[in-house]
Design a protein around this motif. Structure first.
Motif, PDB file in Angstrom:
ATOM      1  N   VAL A 194       0.856  -1.182   0.000  1.00  0.00           N
ATOM      2  CA  VAL A 194       0.000   0.000   0.000  1.00  0.00           C
ATOM      3  C   VAL A 194       0.891   1.232   0.000  1.00  0.00           C
ATOM      4  CG1 VAL A 194      -1.774   1.294   1.240  1.00  0.00           C
ATOM      5  CG2 VAL A 194      -1.798  -1.214   1.299  1.00  0.00           C
ATOM      6  N   CYS A 218       0.801   5.675  -0.430  1.00  0.00           N
ATOM      7  CA  CYS A 218      -0.085   6.836  -0.320  1.00  0.00           C
ATOM      8  C   CYS A 218       0.742   8.109  -0.374  1.00  0.00           C
ATOM      9  CB  CYS A 218      -0.897   6.788   0.970  1.00  0.00           C
ATOM     10  SG  CYS A 218       0.097   6.834   2.467  1.00  0.00           S
ATOM     11  N   VAL A 248      -2.491   9.443   4.320  1.00  0.00           N
ATOM     12  CA  VAL A 248      -1.865   8.463   5.220  1.00  0.00           C
ATOM     13  C   VAL A 248      -2.909   7.859   6.155  1.00  0.00           C
ATOM     14  CG1 VAL A 248      -0.175   8.134   7.075  1.00  0.00           C
ATOM     15  CG2 VAL A 248       0.417   9.558   5.098  1.00  0.00           C
ATOM     16  N   ALA A 265      -5.261   5.515   4.303  1.00  0.00           N
ATOM     17  CA  ALA A 265      -4.600   4.235   4.020  1.00  0.00           C
ATOM     18  C   ALA A 265      -4.506   3.365   5.272  1.00  0.00           C
ATOM     19  CB  ALA A 265      -3.215   4.488   3.429  1.00  0.00           C
ATOM     20  N   LYS A 266      -4.153   3.970   6.387  1.00  0.00           N
ATOM     21  CA  LYS A 266      -4.033   3.192   7.636  1.00  0.00           C
ATOM     22  C   LYS A 266      -5.393   2.691   8.114  1.00  0.00           C
ATOM     23  CE  LYS A 266       0.346   5.024   9.155  1.00  0.00           C
ATOM     24  NZ  LYS A 266       1.103   5.782  10.158  1.00  0.00           N
ATOM     25  N   VAL A 280       2.066   0.612   5.218  1.00  0.00           N
ATOM     26  CA  VAL A 280       1.636   1.754   4.411  1.00  0.00           C
ATOM     27  C   VAL A 280       2.868   2.611   4.167  1.00  0.00           C
ATOM     28  CG1 VAL A 280       0.224   3.841   4.399  1.00  0.00           C
ATOM     29  CG2 VAL A 280      -0.715   1.698   5.306  1.00  0.00           C
TER      30      VAL A 280
END
Length: 181
Positions: A51, A53, A60, A63-64, A74
């Protein structure tokens, strides 16, 4: 061949206020956190190898929230950032969007152009296409990220991409296939 899923970051406080954030590092709103939780369900059945970002907190955190529970690392990357709107950072969204057709090669005052964005996203794509050939990755980014991905993965010119209205989706996931260079 690399499979790339793209999703924009969830709603930020600037999105709710009608401002174009650019490089301003604004947080997600409460709605944005809820959206990420909902979107997580749509990625649940996908086998994801990595992943990436934007390094801006709204991407961020999205994504997390999407992949943190799966134990996937990530990786933030500044090349996936939104446009640098320069002096127009956090101006009203409509005013900034009205500038896009003029900003294909001419940068925003004190910022960058669509062609500059496409070049930085292109260097990211070249790197991941080689490193993750045969795998599947997710990119969480911004409008600029999507413009760069569409430019390098499709047959459209930057002019066509910039002048096409943003495609809103109920489930904001796009899939691309990328051949390594």
């Amino acid at each position: 061949m690399l499979t790339l899923f793209y999703s924009p970051h969830s709603t930020s406080v600037d999105n709710e206020a009608g401002r174009a954030s650019g490089h301003a590092d604004v947080p997600l709103s409460a709605l944005g956190r809820q959206q990420a939780a909902e979107l997580r369900k749509h990625y649940a059945s996908e086998k994801i190898d990595a992943v990436f970002c934007s390094d801006l907190q709204r991407a961020v955190v999205t994504a997390k929230l999407l992949f943190g529970e799966r134990g996937l690392p990530v990786t933030p990357d500044a090349r996936l950032r939104e446009f640098d709107y320069g002096e127009m950072t956090q101006y009203p969204r409509e005013q900034v969007e009205g500038e896009f057709p003029r900003r294909i090669t001419e940068p925003f005052p004190g910022g960058e152009s669509a062609s500059m964005v496409a070049q930085r996203v292109g260097t990211f794509l070249q790197d991941v296409a080689r490193e993750y050939d045969g795998k599947t990755i997710v990119v969480i980014g911004h409008r600029a990220t999507m413009y760069g991905i569409r430019y390098w993965c499709g047959t459209s010119t930057l002019e066509e991409i910039v002048n096409t209205p943003w495609e809103w989706r109920d489930i904001p996931i796009w899939r691309f296939e990328i051949n390594p260079c």
